[in-house]
Motif scaffolding. Structure first.
Motif, short mmCIF file in Angstrom:
data_model
loop_
_atom_site.label_atom_id
_atom_site.label_comp_id
_atom_site.label_asym_id
_atom_site.label_seq_id
_atom_site.Cartn_x
_atom_site.Cartn_y
_atom_site.Cartn_z
N TYR A 244 -19.45 -32.45 -35.03
CA TYR A 244 -20.87 -33.28 -34.69
C TYR A 244 -20.70 -34.43 -33.48
CZ TYR A 244 -24.24 -36.98 -35.64
OH TYR A 244 -25.27 -37.91 -35.34
N LEU A 245 -21.88 -34.46 -32.85
CA LEU A 245 -21.87 -35.29 -31.52
C LEU A 245 -22.98 -36.44 -31.88
CD1 LEU A 245 -20.99 -32.67 -30.33
CD2 LEU A 245 -21.32 -33.98 -28.00
N SER A 246 -22.53 -37.76 -31.96
CA SER A 246 -23.35 -38.79 -32.05
C SER A 246 -23.95 -39.41 -30.77
CB SER A 246 -22.75 -40.16 -32.83
OG SER A 246 -21.95 -40.79 -32.11
N PRO A 247 -24.80 -40.39 -30.81
CA PRO A 247 -25.38 -40.73 -29.63
C PRO A 247 -24.28 -41.42 -28.57
CG PRO A 247 -26.83 -41.00 -31.10
CD PRO A 247 -25.74 -40.74 -32.09
N SER A 248 -23.06 -41.90 -29.61
CA SER A 248 -22.27 -42.49 -28.55
C SER A 248 -21.16 -41.50 -27.81
CB SER A 248 -21.50 -43.61 -29.59
OG SER A 248 -20.62 -42.63 -30.42
N HIS A 249 -21.39 -40.39 -28.12
CA HIS A 249 -20.17 -39.40 -27.43
C HIS A 249 -20.59 -38.79 -26.29
CE1 HIS A 249 -18.93 -38.79 -31.84
NE2 HIS A 249 -17.85 -39.32 -31.55
N TYR A 250 -19.29 -38.58 -25.60
CA TYR A 250 -19.52 -37.87 -24.25
C TYR A 250 -20.13 -36.39 -24.85
CZ TYR A 250 -17.46 -34.63 -20.61
OH TYR A 250 -17.10 -33.90 -19.81
N SER B 73 -25.54 -33.53 -30.40
CA SER B 73 -25.91 -32.46 -31.46
C SER B 73 -24.88 -31.92 -32.23
CB SER B 73 -26.55 -31.35 -30.91
OG SER B 73 -27.02 -30.45 -31.87
N THR B 74 -24.70 -30.77 -32.15
CA THR B 74 -23.38 -30.24 -33.11
C THR B 74 -22.99 -28.80 -32.28
OG1 THR B 74 -24.33 -31.05 -35.12
CG2 THR B 74 -22.86 -29.11 -35.35
#
Length: 261
Positions: free
Chosen positions: A132-138, A226-227
């Motif tokens: 899972y990718l949050s808004p903080s991630h690359y 997203s994911t």
């Protein structure tokens, strides 16, 4: 309060009109006003970015930023499956003989996710991994493996949240959301790299169109995060036992190891 607002705008918007308006705002020069606040709230690591924070003209440019070449080394072992994204190691486990699998207590069907029973049957008895990718991630996606691209295809239309609440209480977002699938053959086995949208259509931009992939090569990017779901054939991989659910993971880090035939 500000963090909650950003999460609401970026993760939880799923309607056609609202998603369109949010994308337009993120792509406009007006959005540059909130870049410093956004970067501070989500603790974005300035030193890793290809450019200085002040050089990003829109929020969209920040979302889709590139990193300095040296900051994400890829595990060089050819048998290692490396992480395709910066994100959270959210879930992993077996794919049942029925081609179902369970994430956060919710049952998912590979037939729904991949669009047909024939496509799903390849992974019967295999292994899945959810990142899972949050808004903080690359937000850029790299190939986890070297191999030959068998096919690419898109499924779904509308997208619902894929954060932890979305996975627990949503309408099967991993198999219903807009998604782009790349299937790759490697060492006689097959893996599906499923990029799942968190907002409406076009939240995923494909960059790689060649017939072969090299591990670590850039494939695509998420516009809003997203994911990624990885699906492996039976007896293809062993998941890295050092990884824990909920752990942060980075591009190039060891996710799993291919079993020798």
């Amino acid at each position: 309060m500000r963090r909650t607002l950003y999460r609401f705008l970026i993760e939880l918007t799923n309607g056609r009109i609202t998603s369109y308006l949010l994308r337009k705002f993120a792509q406009s020069r007006l959005s540059a006003m909130i870049i410093p606040s956004y970067a501070r709230v989500f603790q974005i690591q300035h030193g890793e970015m290809e450019k200085e924070l002040k050089d990003y003209r829109t929020l969209h440019e920040l979302f889709t930023r590139k990193l300095k070449e040296s900051v994400r080394p890829v595990d060089p072992d050819p048998l290692v499956i490396s992480s395709p994204v910066d994100g959270v190691f959210e879930a992993y486990g077996p794919i049942e003989e029925s081609t179902d699998f369970v994430v956060k207590g919710k049952r998912y069907s590979l037939t729904d996710m991949l669009g047909s029973e024939a496509a799903a049957s390849v992974y019967r008895g295999g292994t899945y991994i959810v990142l899972y990718l949050s808004p903080s991630h690359y937000h850029r996606i790299h190939s986890p493996i070297s191999g030959v691209v068998l096919r690419r295809f898109e499924l779904g239309r509308k997208s619902y949240p894929v954060n932890r609440l979305g996975l627990a209480y949503g309408r099967e977002p991993l198999s219903k959301n807009y998604r782009v699938v790349t299937e790759v053959a490697s060492e006689g086995k097959q893996v599906a790299i499923v990029k799942v949208g968190a907002m409406f259509v076009n939240s995923i931009e494909l960059l790689h169109r060649n017939d072969a992939l090299q591990k670590g090569e850039e494939m695509a990017y998420f516009t809003f995060g997203s994911t990624v779901v990885l699906l492996f054939e039976r007896n293809m991989v062993e998941v890295n036992p050092a990884l824990q659910r909920g752990q942060q993971i980075r591009v190039g880090q060891r996710l799993a190891v291919q079993k020798r035939l």
